[in-house]
Design an enzyme around this catalytic site. Structure first.
Site, PDB file in Angstrom:
ATOM      1  N   SER A  26       4.575   6.929   2.637  1.00 48.51           N
ATOM      2  CA  SER A  26       5.089   5.629   3.087  1.00 48.51           C
ATOM      3  C   SER A  26       4.555   4.524   2.174  1.00 48.51           C
ATOM      4  O   SER A  26       3.368   4.512   1.836  1.00 48.51           O
ATOM      5  CB  SER A  26       4.619   5.314   4.518  1.00 48.51           C
ATOM      6  OG  SER A  26       5.007   6.331   5.413  1.00 48.51           O
ATOM      7  N   ASP A  43      -3.074   0.643   7.983  1.00 46.14           N
ATOM      8  CA  ASP A  43      -1.902   1.482   7.699  1.00 46.14           C
ATOM      9  C   ASP A  43      -0.752   1.253   8.680  1.00 46.14           C
ATOM     10  O   ASP A  43      -0.054   2.202   9.045  1.00 46.14           O
ATOM     11  CB  ASP A  43      -2.293   2.975   7.719  1.00 46.14           C
ATOM     12  CG  ASP A  43      -3.278   3.315   6.616  1.00 46.14           C
ATOM     13  OD1 ASP A  43      -3.230   2.675   5.548  1.00 46.14           O
ATOM     14  OD2 ASP A  43      -4.091   4.234   6.815  1.00 46.14           O
ATOM     15  N   HIS A  99       0.709   5.247   1.278  1.00 50.51           N
ATOM     16  CA  HIS A  99      -0.091   6.071   2.195  1.00 50.51           C
ATOM     17  C   HIS A  99       0.525   7.467   2.310  1.00 50.51           C
ATOM     18  O   HIS A  99       1.747   7.594   2.453  1.00 50.51           O
ATOM     19  CB  HIS A  99      -0.155   5.404   3.572  1.00 50.51           C
ATOM     20  CG  HIS A  99      -1.008   6.153   4.537  1.00 50.51           C
ATOM     21  ND1 HIS A  99      -2.394   6.133   4.476  1.00 50.51           N
ATOM     22  CD2 HIS A  99      -0.697   6.981   5.556  1.00 50.51           C
ATOM     23  CE1 HIS A  99      -2.883   6.906   5.427  1.00 50.51           C
ATOM     24  NE2 HIS A  99      -1.872   7.436   6.099  1.00 50.51           N
ATOM     25  N   ASN A 141       0.843  -1.197   0.000  1.00 48.86           N
ATOM     26  CA  ASN A 141       0.000   0.000   0.000  1.00 48.86           C
ATOM     27  C   ASN A 141       0.880   1.249   0.000  1.00 48.86           C
ATOM     28  O   ASN A 141       2.008   1.227   0.497  1.00 48.86           O
ATOM     29  CB  ASN A 141      -0.880   0.013   1.254  1.00 48.86           C
ATOM     30  CG  ASN A 141      -1.846   1.185   1.265  1.00 48.86           C
ATOM     31  OD1 ASN A 141      -2.398   1.567   0.227  1.00 48.86           O
ATOM     32  ND2 ASN A 141      -2.064   1.781   2.429  1.00 48.86           N
TER      33      ASN A 141
HETATM   34  C1  GAR Z   1      -2.656   8.772  -3.082  1.00 49.79           C
HETATM   35  O1  GAR Z   1      -2.124   9.995  -2.676  1.00 49.79           O
HETATM   36  C2  GAR Z   1      -2.460   7.719  -2.027  1.00 49.79           C
HETATM   37  O2  GAR Z   1      -1.337   7.927  -1.230  1.00 49.79           O
HETATM   38  C3  GAR Z   1      -3.721   7.864  -1.206  1.00 49.79           C
HETATM   39  O3  GAR Z   1      -4.730   8.141  -2.130  1.00 49.79           O
HETATM   40  C4  GAR Z   1      -4.169   8.860  -3.228  1.00 49.79           C
HETATM   41  C5  GAR Z   1      -4.687   8.233  -4.505  1.00 49.79           C
HETATM   42  O4  GAR Z   1      -4.407   9.022  -5.614  1.00 49.79           O
HETATM   43  N1  GAR Z   1      -3.981   6.673  -0.467  1.00 49.79           N
HETATM   44  C6  GAR Z   1      -4.518   6.651   0.748  1.00 49.79           C
HETATM   45  O5  GAR Z   1      -4.879   7.640   1.340  1.00 49.79           O
HETATM   46  C7  GAR Z   1      -4.654   5.261   1.355  1.00 49.79           C
HETATM   47  N2  GAR Z   1      -4.883   5.328   2.756  1.00 49.79           N
HETATM   48  P1  GAR Z   1      -4.553   8.443  -7.084  1.00 49.79           P
HETATM   49  O6  GAR Z   1      -5.907   7.714  -7.156  1.00 49.79           O
HETATM   50  O7  GAR Z   1      -4.537   9.646  -7.966  1.00 49.79           O
HETATM   51  O8  GAR Z   1      -3.411   7.508  -7.320  1.00 49.79           O
END
Ligand code: GAR
Length: 218
Positions: free
Chosen positions: A141, A150, A114, A112
């Protein structure tokens, strides 16, 4: 020339899929020796599914709202993933909590990304929480997924300074800039077997990682 077999991925998304796009771009430019076998979203209208289709990658919308229980949805998700026999399952903006059964089934092959320097700020609204707390730095991370939200072993972190001018939007931009470099890099390490995932951590260059690698100092 890279003659090793590409590592095979299933990418799970819920929305925009810009991290997915960064991975696709690195594969298409020949810098990442991977193959995306399928992209699956729990939201059938996720823009990321369109991105996948544009690159002729199987794109599956599996609507979590059609299932009464989380475990039933996760069972369907598990079956959808298994059809593609991926080496690794990449969560890239997958915004749904996974059941313990699902995680245990695939462990340690789930990764994942995060938007925080874990263990700080698991969960949602990480930019807002960092700003409210007056933090000086924030970051990204990449970690192995375990049954606790997480909090699995972190492999790679990247950080940036929070300045007076920063707001949620600019922090998101800085985060994405790191993410688009970091996720393809970690996948490339896996493909080269420089990185090996285990239930209780990871091996990097054949040594157990004692703490996360820092992207900014690589
Ligand atoms: C990313 O910034 C990722 O780190 C976050 O969602 C975004 C997705 O962007 N993930 C989380 O918050 C997971 N807990 P994207 O759909 O444009 O790749």
């Amino acid at each position: 020339m890279n003659t090793a077999l590409p590592i095979s991925l299933v990418v799970l998304i819920s929305g925009n899929g810009s991290n997915l796009q960064a991975i696709i771009n690195q594969i298409e430019s020949g810098r990442l020796n991977a193959r995306i076998a399928a992209v699956i979203s729990n939201r059938p209208d996720a823009f990321g599914l369109e991105r996948a289709r544009k690159h002729h990658i199987p794109a599956i919308g599996l609507d979590h709202k059609s299932y009464q229980k989380r475990t039933e949805f996760d069972q369907a998700l598990q079956e959808a993933i298994e059809k593609y026999e991926p080496d690794i399952i990449i969560l890239a903006g997958y915004m749904r909590i996974l059941s313990a059964e699902f995680i245990i089934h695939f462990a340690p092959r789930l990764l994942n990304i995060h938007p925080s320097l874990l263990p700080k700020y698991p969960g949602l609204n990480t930019y807002q929480r960092a700003l409210e707390n007056g933090d000086r730095k924030h970051g990204v991370s990449i970690h192995i997924v375990t049954a606790d939200l997480d909090s699995g072993p972190v492999i790679l972190q990247g950080e940036f300074e929070i300045t007076r001018e920063d707001d949620i939007h600019s922090m998101q931009q800085k985060t994405h800039e790191l993410e688009y470099q970091m996720y393809p890099l970690v996948i490339q390490w896996l493909s080269e077997k420089r990185l090996q995932l285990m239930l209780d951590g990871a091996l990097f260059d054949n040594e157990k990682l004692q703490k996360p690698l820092l992207f900014n100092t690589l």
